[in-house]
Design an enzyme around this catalytic site. Structure first.
Site, PDB file in Angstrom:
ATOM      1  N   ASN A   7     -29.402-139.260  -0.051  1.00  0.00           N
ATOM      2  CA  ASN A   7     -28.517-138.668  -1.048  1.00  0.00           C
ATOM      3  C   ASN A   7     -28.409-137.169  -0.762  1.00  0.00           C
ATOM      4  O   ASN A   7     -29.311-136.405  -1.085  1.00  0.00           O
ATOM      5  CB  ASN A   7     -29.107-138.927  -2.443  1.00  0.00           C
ATOM      6  CG  ASN A   7     -28.255-138.344  -3.549  1.00  0.00           C
ATOM      7  OD1 ASN A   7     -27.244-137.687  -3.280  1.00  0.00           O
ATOM      8  ND2 ASN A   7     -28.654-138.583  -4.782  1.00  0.00           N
ATOM      9  N   ARG A  90     -25.341-142.041   0.012  1.00  0.00           N
ATOM     10  CA  ARG A  90     -24.557-141.861  -1.212  1.00  0.00           C
ATOM     11  C   ARG A  90     -23.506-140.787  -0.951  1.00  0.00           C
ATOM     12  O   ARG A  90     -23.830-139.671  -0.513  1.00  0.00           O
ATOM     13  CB  ARG A  90     -25.451-141.408  -2.361  1.00  0.00           C
ATOM     14  CG  ARG A  90     -24.646-141.052  -3.577  1.00  0.00           C
ATOM     15  CD  ARG A  90     -25.468-140.343  -4.625  1.00  0.00           C
ATOM     16  NE  ARG A  90     -24.602-139.856  -5.681  1.00  0.00           N
ATOM     17  CZ  ARG A  90     -24.693-138.651  -6.225  1.00  0.00           C
ATOM     18  NH1 ARG A  90     -25.609-137.802  -5.819  1.00  0.00           N
ATOM     19  NH2 ARG A  90     -23.876-138.289  -7.178  1.00  0.00           N
ATOM     20  N   HIS A 179     -20.518-141.261 -11.054  1.00  0.00           N
ATOM     21  CA  HIS A 179     -21.691-142.070 -11.451  1.00  0.00           C
ATOM     22  C   HIS A 179     -21.440-143.561 -11.215  1.00  0.00           C
ATOM     23  O   HIS A 179     -22.108-144.415 -11.807  1.00  0.00           O
ATOM     24  CB  HIS A 179     -22.051-141.886 -12.944  1.00  0.00           C
ATOM     25  CG  HIS A 179     -22.604-140.536 -13.285  1.00  0.00           C
ATOM     26  ND1 HIS A 179     -22.366-139.941 -14.505  1.00  0.00           N
ATOM     27  CD2 HIS A 179     -23.395-139.690 -12.593  1.00  0.00           C
ATOM     28  CE1 HIS A 179     -22.971-138.757 -14.545  1.00  0.00           C
ATOM     29  NE2 HIS A 179     -23.607-138.592 -13.390  1.00  0.00           N
ATOM     30  N   ARG A 238     -22.321-128.558 -18.549  1.00  0.00           N
ATOM     31  CA  ARG A 238     -20.858-128.703 -18.467  1.00  0.00           C
ATOM     32  C   ARG A 238     -20.286-128.867 -19.876  1.00  0.00           C
ATOM     33  O   ARG A 238     -20.879-129.537 -20.715  1.00  0.00           O
ATOM     34  CB  ARG A 238     -20.468-129.931 -17.632  1.00  0.00           C
ATOM     35  CG  ARG A 238     -20.885-129.854 -16.188  1.00  0.00           C
ATOM     36  CD  ARG A 238     -20.283-131.022 -15.408  1.00  0.00           C
ATOM     37  NE  ARG A 238     -20.834-131.083 -14.069  1.00  0.00           N
ATOM     38  CZ  ARG A 238     -21.449-132.159 -13.574  1.00  0.00           C
ATOM     39  NH1 ARG A 238     -21.583-133.256 -14.297  1.00  0.00           N
ATOM     40  NH2 ARG A 238     -21.920-132.140 -12.348  1.00  0.00           N
ATOM     41  N   GLU A 382     -29.508-146.113  -8.684  1.00  0.00           N
ATOM     42  CA  GLU A 382     -28.569-145.804  -7.588  1.00  0.00           C
ATOM     43  C   GLU A 382     -29.142-146.182  -6.227  1.00  0.00           C
ATOM     44  O   GLU A 382     -28.470-146.794  -5.401  1.00  0.00           O
ATOM     45  CB  GLU A 382     -28.237-144.307  -7.535  1.00  0.00           C
ATOM     46  CG  GLU A 382     -27.214-143.838  -8.540  1.00  0.00           C
ATOM     47  CD  GLU A 382     -27.853-143.129  -9.706  1.00  0.00           C
ATOM     48  OE1 GLU A 382     -29.086-143.275  -9.910  1.00  0.00           O
ATOM     49  OE2 GLU A 382     -27.122-142.431 -10.439  1.00  0.00           O
TER      50      GLU A 382
END
Ligand code: ADP
Length: 395
Positions: A7, A90, A179, A238, A382
């Protein structure tokens, strides 16, 4: 089959070596602060942990270090007998092009680079890591899994922005969603847990970055993140969904550049801005319990936005039969789960508070006997999903 899952983030590279069939993690670690000085490399395998501070100027150096330690076949002199059968990467952005994971060839790398302007910090790093893996281990296959591809099934009515068509086409403006690897893992796990009896699933990925995806009969039908991961829920740093005119108004009425406003919205907003001191949900819960009003407001806004989007997904799918909490806060925080579903009891969302307080590494149900909706906690997966993709595509 042993799959190395890689990743590559903008300044980090995390990895796990997983035996797909048993889900055993043979080795894991990370290179952090790549290209920023004082870089670190940590690895644990065979029950041994090590951490080094050393120069790691770029992602190519990082992956060489990782492959070096895994393939050296020794840790502190002891043979590790570790083999790598395939590598799964990923990738944050697959644009509109990648609708599923796939085996890497020259064309795939070229496409990932072509899409990179949509996620420059991530896709270029990932492409350079893939190229290094292909050079160092030419006989080992590489597979790519995209955070966007699960959302490829979202209908146009949900993904199109109501902006001039030529502008959208020129700049590839649309909802992509993110996601997706974890939302796909949630969908697969719910299928296993219910024997395929769940048809209207809502996956609530509540972490520092957060998104909610609605999944009808196994395919994504809407998601809260958009062209970028900034849209949707209030998140750690965010701002989530705000009136778009706010952005032009800020630029016209301050000396801030577009880039600076982007940084504010991504890194200095959300829970951090509202609380005024942290984006860490654990700290916010502790401060709320100690009576800190801004911490409470931040958490209330976080859970309110999750509840609001749950309601939107309920409307979009004509109901919900399964809701899932996953990722950092979703899978670890009874407080966040309770607050998010509070007031939705009349729709069948009733939590069993005792089960809610439990902690497990495996998925578990927190639905009360009187609930008419399945309520699961599913630890994010993941890495396993990518390893599973590798096996699926190579078989
Ligand atoms: P990222 O988006 O960076 O992958 P994570 O999914 O790791 O984020 O989630 C990080 C968030 O999860 C942090 O806000 C952290 O405080 C929160 N979190 C982790 N454990 C707990 C816990 N036990 N209770 C409440 N929040 C938690």
């Amino acid at each position: 089959m042993n799959v190395l899952v890689v990743n590559a983030g903008s300044s980090s590279l995390k990895y796990q070596l997983i035996t797909v069939e048993t889900r055993e993690i043979l080795a894991k670690g990370a290179c952090e602060r790549i290209g920023l000085g004082e870089s670190t490399f940590s690895n644990s395998m065979n029950g041994q942990k090590m951490e080094l501070t050393l120069p790691i100027p770029n992602h190519r150096t990082a992956i060489s270090l990782v492959l070096g330690i895994l393939l050296k076949n020794e840790t502190d002199g002891k043979p590790s007998n570790i083999t790598i059968d395939a590598i799964g990467h990923r990738i944050v952005h697959g644009g509109s092009y990648f609708k599923d994971s796939c085996i890497v060839d020259d064309e795939v790398v070229r496409k990932i680079e072509e899409i990179a302007p949509l996620a420059p910090l991530h896709n270029y790093a990932a492409a350079s890591v893939i190229e290094s893996c292909r050079e160092v281990l030419p006989s080992i296959p590489n597979i790519v899994s995209f955070d966007t591809s699960f959302h490829a099934t979202i209908p146009e009515v949900a993904w199109r922005y109501a902006l001039p068509r030529d502008l959208c086409e020129q700049l590839k403006l649309r909802k992509y969603g993110f996601h997706g690897i974890n939302h796909r893992y949630v969908n697969m796990t719910v299928n296993e847990l219910t024997g395929g009896k769940a048809h209207k699933i809502v996956s609530c990925h509540l972490g520092n970055g957060s998104s909610i995806t609605s999944i009808k009969d196994g395919i994504a039908v809407d998601t809260t993140m958009g062209f970028t991961p900034l849209d949707g829920l209030v998140m750690g740093t965010r701002c989530g969904s705000i009136d778009p005119a706010t952005v032009t108004y800020i630029i016209e009425n301050t000396n801030l550049t577009a880039h600076e406003v982007d940084t504010i919205m991504n890194k200095k907003s959300g829970l951090l801005a509202v609380s005024g001191f942290t984006n860490d949900i654990r700290d916010l819960i502790e401060s709320t319990e100690a009576g800190h009003p801004q911490a409470k407001l931040a958490l209330d806004m976080f859970c309110y936005s999750a509840k609001k989007y749950l309601g939107a997904m309920w409307a979009v799918m004509g109901g919900i039969d399964t809701v899932v909490f996953t990722a950092g806060a979703g899978q670890n925080s009874p407080y966040i789960r309770t607050k998010t579903l509070e007031g939705m009891e009349h729709l069948g969302f009733v939590i069993d508070e005792e089960k809610n307080q439990e902690r497990h590494d495996e998925p578990w149900s927190i639905a009360a006997p009187e609930a008419t909706v399945n309520i699961f906690v599913i630890p994010a997966g993941e890495e396993f999903m990518i390893a599973y993709d590798v096996k699926r595509l190579l078989s």
